[in-house]
Scaffold this motif. Structure first.
Motif, PDB file in Angstrom:
ATOM      1  N   ALA A   1       0.820  -1.210   0.000  1.00  0.00           N
ATOM      2  CA  ALA A   1       0.000   0.000   0.000  1.00  0.00           C
ATOM      3  C   ALA A   1       0.860   1.269   0.000  1.00  0.00           C
ATOM      4  CB  ALA A   1      -0.936   0.010   1.203  1.00  0.00           C
ATOM      5  N   GLY A   2       2.021   1.222   0.674  1.00  0.00           N
ATOM      6  CA  GLY A   2       2.895   2.398   0.765  1.00  0.00           C
ATOM      7  C   GLY A   2       3.235   2.978  -0.602  1.00  0.00           C
ATOM      8  N   PRO A   3       3.940   2.184  -1.443  1.00  0.00           N
ATOM      9  CA  PRO A   3       4.291   2.699  -2.778  1.00  0.00           C
ATOM     10  C   PRO A   3       3.066   3.052  -3.625  1.00  0.00           C
ATOM     11  CG  PRO A   3       5.592   0.763  -2.257  1.00  0.00           C
ATOM     12  CD  PRO A   3       4.585   0.909  -1.154  1.00  0.00           C
ATOM     13  N   LEU A   4       1.961   2.313  -3.448  1.00  0.00           N
ATOM     14  CA  LEU A   4       0.757   2.607  -4.239  1.00  0.00           C
ATOM     15  C   LEU A   4       0.240   4.011  -3.964  1.00  0.00           C
ATOM     16  CD1 LEU A   4      -1.461  -0.621  -4.317  1.00  0.00           C
ATOM     17  CD2 LEU A   4      -0.152   0.429  -6.165  1.00  0.00           C
ATOM     18  N   LEU A   5       0.359   4.451  -2.689  1.00  0.00           N
ATOM     19  CA  LEU A   5      -0.089   5.792  -2.314  1.00  0.00           C
ATOM     20  C   LEU A   5       0.676   6.860  -3.086  1.00  0.00           C
ATOM     21  CD1 LEU A   5      -0.470   5.589   1.571  1.00  0.00           C
ATOM     22  CD2 LEU A   5      -2.253   6.051  -0.101  1.00  0.00           C
ATOM     23  N   VAL A   6       1.909   6.533  -3.481  1.00  0.00           N
ATOM     24  CA  VAL A   6       2.723   7.492  -4.224  1.00  0.00           C
ATOM     25  C   VAL A   6       2.455   7.374  -5.711  1.00  0.00           C
ATOM     26  CG1 VAL A   6       5.100   8.148  -4.763  1.00  0.00           C
ATOM     27  CG2 VAL A   6       4.513   7.397  -2.464  1.00  0.00           C
ATOM     28  N   VAL A   7       2.314   6.134  -6.167  1.00  0.00           N
ATOM     29  CA  VAL A   7       2.210   5.881  -7.611  1.00  0.00           C
ATOM     30  C   VAL A   7       0.824   6.212  -8.161  1.00  0.00           C
ATOM     31  CG1 VAL A   7       2.300   4.071  -9.366  1.00  0.00           C
ATOM     32  CG2 VAL A   7       4.060   4.186  -7.590  1.00  0.00           C
ATOM     33  N   LEU A   8      -0.235   5.835  -7.408  1.00  0.00           N
ATOM     34  CA  LEU A   8      -1.589   6.018  -7.941  1.00  0.00           C
ATOM     35  C   LEU A   8      -1.936   7.469  -8.304  1.00  0.00           C
ATOM     36  CD1 LEU A   8      -3.771   3.399  -6.025  1.00  0.00           C
ATOM     37  CD2 LEU A   8      -2.936   3.339  -8.379  1.00  0.00           C
ATOM     38  N   PRO A   9      -1.608   8.454  -7.418  1.00  0.00           N
ATOM     39  CA  PRO A   9      -1.901   9.837  -7.817  1.00  0.00           C
ATOM     40  C   PRO A   9      -1.153  10.242  -9.087  1.00  0.00           C
ATOM     41  CG  PRO A   9      -1.333   9.733  -5.493  1.00  0.00           C
ATOM     42  CD  PRO A   9      -1.060   8.374  -6.065  1.00  0.00           C
ATOM     43  N   LEU A  10       0.088   9.751  -9.237  1.00  0.00           N
ATOM     44  CA  LEU A  10       0.880  10.074 -10.426  1.00  0.00           C
ATOM     45  C   LEU A  10       0.236   9.500 -11.681  1.00  0.00           C
ATOM     46  CD1 LEU A  10       4.672   9.627  -9.591  1.00  0.00           C
ATOM     47  CD2 LEU A  10       3.461  11.703 -10.227  1.00  0.00           C
ATOM     48  N   VAL A  11      -0.188   8.229 -11.589  1.00  0.00           N
ATOM     49  CA  VAL A  11      -0.831   7.576 -12.729  1.00  0.00           C
ATOM     50  C   VAL A  11      -2.137   8.295 -13.067  1.00  0.00           C
ATOM     51  CG1 VAL A  11      -1.909   5.439 -13.539  1.00  0.00           C
ATOM     52  CG2 VAL A  11       0.231   5.348 -12.248  1.00  0.00           C
ATOM     53  N   GLY A  12      -2.892   8.648 -12.019  1.00  0.00           N
ATOM     54  CA  GLY A  12      -4.152   9.357 -12.225  1.00  0.00           C
ATOM     55  C   GLY A  12      -3.932  10.699 -12.902  1.00  0.00           C
ATOM     56  N   LYS A  13      -2.885  11.401 -12.468  1.00  0.00           N
ATOM     57  CA  LYS A  13      -2.593  12.711 -13.053  1.00  0.00           C
ATOM     58  C   LYS A  13      -2.177  12.551 -14.512  1.00  0.00           C
ATOM     59  CE  LYS A  13      -2.246  17.115 -12.652  1.00  0.00           C
ATOM     60  NZ  LYS A  13      -3.503  17.875 -12.566  1.00  0.00           N
ATOM     61  N   ARG A  14      -1.384  11.531 -14.795  1.00  0.00           N
ATOM     62  CA  ARG A  14      -0.928  11.282 -16.155  1.00  0.00           C
ATOM     63  C   ARG A  14      -2.138  11.015 -17.061  1.00  0.00           C
ATOM     64  NH1 ARG A  14       0.767   7.116 -19.379  1.00  0.00           N
ATOM     65  NH2 ARG A  14       2.536   7.583 -20.721  1.00  0.00           N
ATOM     66  N   THR A  15      -3.081  10.232 -16.544  1.00  0.00           N
ATOM     67  CA  THR A  15      -4.290   9.922 -17.311  1.00  0.00           C
ATOM     68  C   THR A  15      -5.090  11.196 -17.594  1.00  0.00           C
ATOM     69  OG1 THR A  15      -4.355   7.849 -16.109  1.00  0.00           O
ATOM     70  CG2 THR A  15      -6.299   8.404 -17.391  1.00  0.00           C
ATOM     71  N   SER A  16      -5.229  12.052 -16.570  1.00  0.00           N
ATOM     72  CA  SER A  16      -6.059  13.240 -16.785  1.00  0.00           C
ATOM     73  C   SER A  16      -5.355  14.260 -17.687  1.00  0.00           C
ATOM     74  CB  SER A  16      -6.519  13.858 -15.465  1.00  0.00           C
ATOM     75  OG  SER A  16      -5.442  14.321 -14.718  1.00  0.00           O
ATOM     76  N   THR A  17      -4.003  14.282 -17.688  1.00  0.00           N
ATOM     77  CA  THR A  17      -3.331  15.211 -18.612  1.00  0.00           C
ATOM     78  C   THR A  17      -3.530  14.744 -20.053  1.00  0.00           C
ATOM     79  OG1 THR A  17      -1.214  14.047 -18.521  1.00  0.00           O
ATOM     80  CG2 THR A  17      -1.527  15.850 -16.972  1.00  0.00           C
ATOM     81  N   ARG A  18      -3.755  13.450 -20.226  1.00  0.00           N
ATOM     82  CA  ARG A  18      -3.968  12.918 -21.575  1.00  0.00           C
ATOM     83  C   ARG A  18      -5.379  13.204 -22.093  1.00  0.00           C
ATOM     84  NH1 ARG A  18       0.879   9.756 -22.820  1.00  0.00           N
ATOM     85  NH2 ARG A  18       2.005  11.139 -21.433  1.00  0.00           N
ATOM     86  N   ARG A  19      -6.261  13.656 -21.187  1.00  0.00           N
ATOM     87  CA  ARG A  19      -7.620  13.977 -21.602  1.00  0.00           C
ATOM     88  C   ARG A  19      -7.763  15.432 -22.043  1.00  0.00           C
ATOM     89  NH1 ARG A  19      -9.746  10.434 -17.437  1.00  0.00           N
ATOM     90  NH2 ARG A  19      -9.774  12.176 -16.000  1.00  0.00           N
ATOM     91  N   VAL A  20      -6.672  16.200 -21.909  1.00  0.00           N
ATOM     92  CA  VAL A  20      -6.739  17.609 -22.288  1.00  0.00           C
ATOM     93  C   VAL A  20      -6.959  17.709 -23.809  1.00  0.00           C
ATOM     94  CG1 VAL A  20      -5.406  19.755 -22.445  1.00  0.00           C
ATOM     95  CG2 VAL A  20      -5.263  18.339 -20.384  1.00  0.00           C
TER      96      VAL A  20
END
Ligand SMILES: [Zn+2]
Length: 163
Positions: A138-157
């Protein structure tokens, strides 16, 4: 008496975008939806503006995410991303706090795993092992998931012109 107010806000923005690599210049359209919660607290020292504060906070977050989505999006012409925009997003307090929580979670997992070695019976071995491994993942996921989510939303621009 713990009353928690939560609010959701949506922001749609059109920001100017210029690529330093290929010279593309246009407008990026982004939409973000963000949630915020605010505790009202006790009756005596309670905050009767908590509902309003939750709305303000959700609105502020939605705007800042929508605007950073455009700044952090890959260029529609050459695909380059602005490293400085990503750096400033990663070093903002909200993400750093997440990072701190992630490290603590990860360490707690390690601690639980090491308890496996000293546990007296099988049940506590299994218990400590499961909890420990869960926290370690869970530790690393807390760091990685927001990054992945942000990457996905920047691709929706959506960009205008498209290239
Ligand atoms: Zn470019």
């Amino acid at each position: 008496m713990d009353v928690v107010h939560s609010a959701t806000a949506r922001a749609a923005t059109a920001e100017p975008y210029t690529c330093a690599k290929c010279g593309y210049s246009g407008v990026g359209h982004a939409v973000a939806i963000e949630k915020a919660t605010m505790k009202q607290g006790g009756l005596v020292f309670g905050n009767d503006r908590a509902g309003e504060m939750a709305r303000d906070e959700a609105e502020a977050r939605a705007w800042s995410e929508a605007m950073s989505d455009v700044a952090m999006a890959p260029c529609p012409r050459c695909g380059a991303t602005d490293a400085a925009a990503w750096r400033s997003w990663i070093t903002r307090p909200a993400y750093l706090l997440n990072l701190a929580i992630a490290i603590v979670t990860f360490l707690a997992g390690g601690l639980a795993c090491s308890a496996v070695l000293t546990a007296a019976n099988l049940l506590s071995v299994v218990c400590a092992g499961v909890i420990g491994l869960g926290f370690i993942v869970a530790g690393p996921l807390l760091v990685v998931l927001p990054l992945v989510g942000k990457r996905t939303s920047t691709r929706r621009v959506r960009f205008e012109p498209p290239r």
